[in-house]
Motif scaffolding. Structure first.
Motif, short mmCIF file in Angstrom:
data_model
loop_
_atom_site.label_atom_id
_atom_site.label_comp_id
_atom_site.label_asym_id
_atom_site.label_seq_id
_atom_site.Cartn_x
_atom_site.Cartn_y
_atom_site.Cartn_z
N UNK A 1 37.10 53.74 36.64
CA UNK A 1 36.66 52.34 36.60
C UNK A 1 35.28 52.16 35.96
N UNK A 2 34.40 53.13 36.11
CA UNK A 2 33.08 53.03 35.48
C UNK A 2 33.18 53.15 33.96
N UNK A 3 34.07 54.00 33.49
CA UNK A 3 34.31 54.10 32.06
C UNK A 3 34.93 52.82 31.51
N UNK A 4 35.83 52.21 32.29
CA UNK A 4 36.44 50.96 31.85
C UNK A 4 35.40 49.85 31.75
N UNK A 5 34.47 49.80 32.69
CA UNK A 5 33.39 48.81 32.63
C UNK A 5 32.60 48.97 31.34
N UNK B 1 36.23 40.92 33.50
CA UNK B 1 36.93 42.14 33.92
C UNK B 1 35.93 43.25 34.23
N UNK B 2 34.91 43.39 33.38
CA UNK B 2 33.89 44.43 33.60
C UNK B 2 33.16 44.20 34.92
N UNK B 3 32.77 42.95 35.19
CA UNK B 3 32.06 42.66 36.44
C UNK B 3 32.96 42.88 37.66
N UNK B 4 34.22 42.44 37.55
CA UNK B 4 35.13 42.58 38.68
C UNK B 4 35.38 44.06 38.99
N UNK B 5 35.61 44.86 37.95
CA UNK B 5 35.87 46.28 38.17
C UNK B 5 34.63 46.96 38.73
N UNK B 6 33.45 46.59 38.23
CA UNK B 6 32.22 47.23 38.74
C UNK B 6 32.00 46.90 40.22
N UNK B 7 32.26 45.66 40.59
CA UNK B 7 32.09 45.28 42.00
C UNK B 7 33.07 46.02 42.89
N UNK B 8 34.28 46.23 42.39
CA UNK B 8 35.33 46.88 43.18
C UNK B 8 35.57 48.33 42.74
N UNK C 1 40.51 50.17 45.80
CA UNK C 1 41.78 50.35 45.10
C UNK C 1 42.31 49.05 44.51
N UNK C 2 41.60 47.94 44.67
CA UNK C 2 42.13 46.65 44.25
C UNK C 2 41.66 46.16 42.90
N UNK C 3 41.07 47.05 42.07
CA UNK C 3 40.52 46.59 40.80
C UNK C 3 41.55 46.58 39.67
N UNK C 4 42.67 47.28 39.82
CA UNK C 4 43.57 47.50 38.71
C UNK C 4 44.23 46.22 38.21
N UNK C 5 44.48 45.25 39.09
CA UNK C 5 45.24 44.07 38.69
C UNK C 5 44.54 43.29 37.59
N UNK C 6 43.20 43.33 37.56
CA UNK C 6 42.48 42.55 36.55
C UNK C 6 42.76 43.10 35.15
N UNK C 7 43.08 44.36 35.04
CA UNK C 7 43.42 44.93 33.73
C UNK C 7 44.71 44.33 33.18
N UNK C 8 45.67 44.04 34.07
CA UNK C 8 46.91 43.40 33.62
C UNK C 8 46.60 42.03 33.01
#
Length: 328
Positions: free
Chosen positions: A12-16, A55-62, A66-73
């Motif tokens: 998730x950090x790489x995705x951010x 998406x970057x902010x949401x993934x970083x916060x989470x 385990x609930x960060x993946x849905x934002x990628x969809x």
């Protein structure tokens, strides 16, 4: 960025980081499009920047949940919809955008879901070019996209297989197939903590191959290593589904039994020992085992529980040697 993180924490950090860089890249691209007078394209692409940043902010916060993946969809669907929407007006430019979708989607989504999405986008893109241009361009577009999709899928699949292989190698003993000592220590710590929290039960069974040095001298290392996977497989057949087999040392194996009381562990130990010693092994005529069972007590730590098992195994081995000497 902390490189000591596990792959599950690092991804998730790489995705951010990638999403922020993508937003910056689109902003730079929009400046060039504005200079060229592609104003409708600029306005449409502007939607992608807040999508990437959100998406970057949401993934970083989470990032540690385990609930960060849905934002990628949602992000991938928005980007795909924007590109397909602009495809009839800017076919050459949007085709190059969509050609990058396979690699980007495999980075963000599970491989199965990314494959389904890319197949749908490929069919839709081919149909639009086919009807808006001609059959040759449609077939060429579909073929190029299929080649890119196949290459991205192979890369993602190989990375997934490599990750699974590395995980398996880090957890298991390469010769016997049993879990290794490092994994045993982490699992034992977890099970002891669970037993403390729930006042549950936990038992260990130690199995030690008495003739290990003699086997190496007589039969050689290759024959002994060939025997180990068969030994572990037979031991696994005798235990419950939730129990595990670990190889702590060359000749020492431990069965970890969550939820098993001491009397049950003793009964299971005798059965496992009897079955393994009566089994026909190649090239050994027979094997002899020293076996011991211990159960967790309320004041035991994981280290102390293992130490009690090792002491009991040593005592059992000495007793067996004394009985053998007395019989001789």
């Amino acid at each position: 960025m902390n490189l000591d993180l596990s792959p599950q924490q690092l991804l998730p950090r790489l995705q951010v980081l990638v999403f922020i860089l993508a937003a910056v890249a689109i902003a730079v691209l929009m400046v060039d499009q504005f200079r060229q007078g592609l104003y409708s394209l600029v306005l449409t692409n502007a939607i992608a920047i807040p999508a990437f940043l959100f998406s970057a902010m949401f993934i970083y916060i989470n990032r540690d949940r385990h609930g960060y993946l849905w934002v990628n969809y949602a992000l991938v669907l928005i980007l795909s919809a924007l590109a397909v929407y602009q495809l009839p007006d800017y076919p050459q430019l949007m085709m190059h955008y969509l050609y990058a979708l396979p690699l980007f989607s495999y980075f963000c989504l599970p491989i199965f879901h990314a494959t389904l999405l890319n197949l749908a986008i490929g069919v839709l893109m081919t149909a639009i070019i086919w009807f808006d241009s001609n059959t040759a361009n449609g077939l060429r577009t579909g073929t190029n996209y299929a080649l890119l999709l196949g290459s991205a899928w192979c890369f993602a699949y190989l990375i997934q297989m490599k990750s699974r292989a590395l995980k398996r190698l880090s957890l298991t003993d390469p010769y016997s197939g049993a879990y290794n000592r490092r994994h045993f220590e982490s699992v034992l710590e977890r099970e002891v903590a669970r037993a403390q929290a729930t006042s549950g039960r936990l038992s260990l069974i130690g199995l030690e191959l008495d003739d290990w040095p003699q086997w190496l001298d007589i039969h050689g290392r290759a024959a002994v290593l060939k025997f180990l996977p068969e030994f572990v497989h037979e031991a696994q057949q005798q235990i419950r589904a939730g129990d595990d087999v670990f190889r702590l040392e060359k000749e020492l194996f431990v069965l970890l039994l969550p939820g098993c009381p001491e009397d049950g562990a003793i009964v299971l130990m005798e059965r496992v020992k009897r079955v393994l010693q009566q089994h026909t092994w190649n090239p050994f005529a027979e094997i002899t085992l020293s076996a011991a069972a211990v159960s967790w007590q309320s004041d035991d730590t994981a280290e102390f529980l293992l130490k009690r098992l090792q002491v009991k195994l040593t005592q059992q081995r000495r007793t067996s040697l004394q009985l053998a000497a007395f019989q001789d």
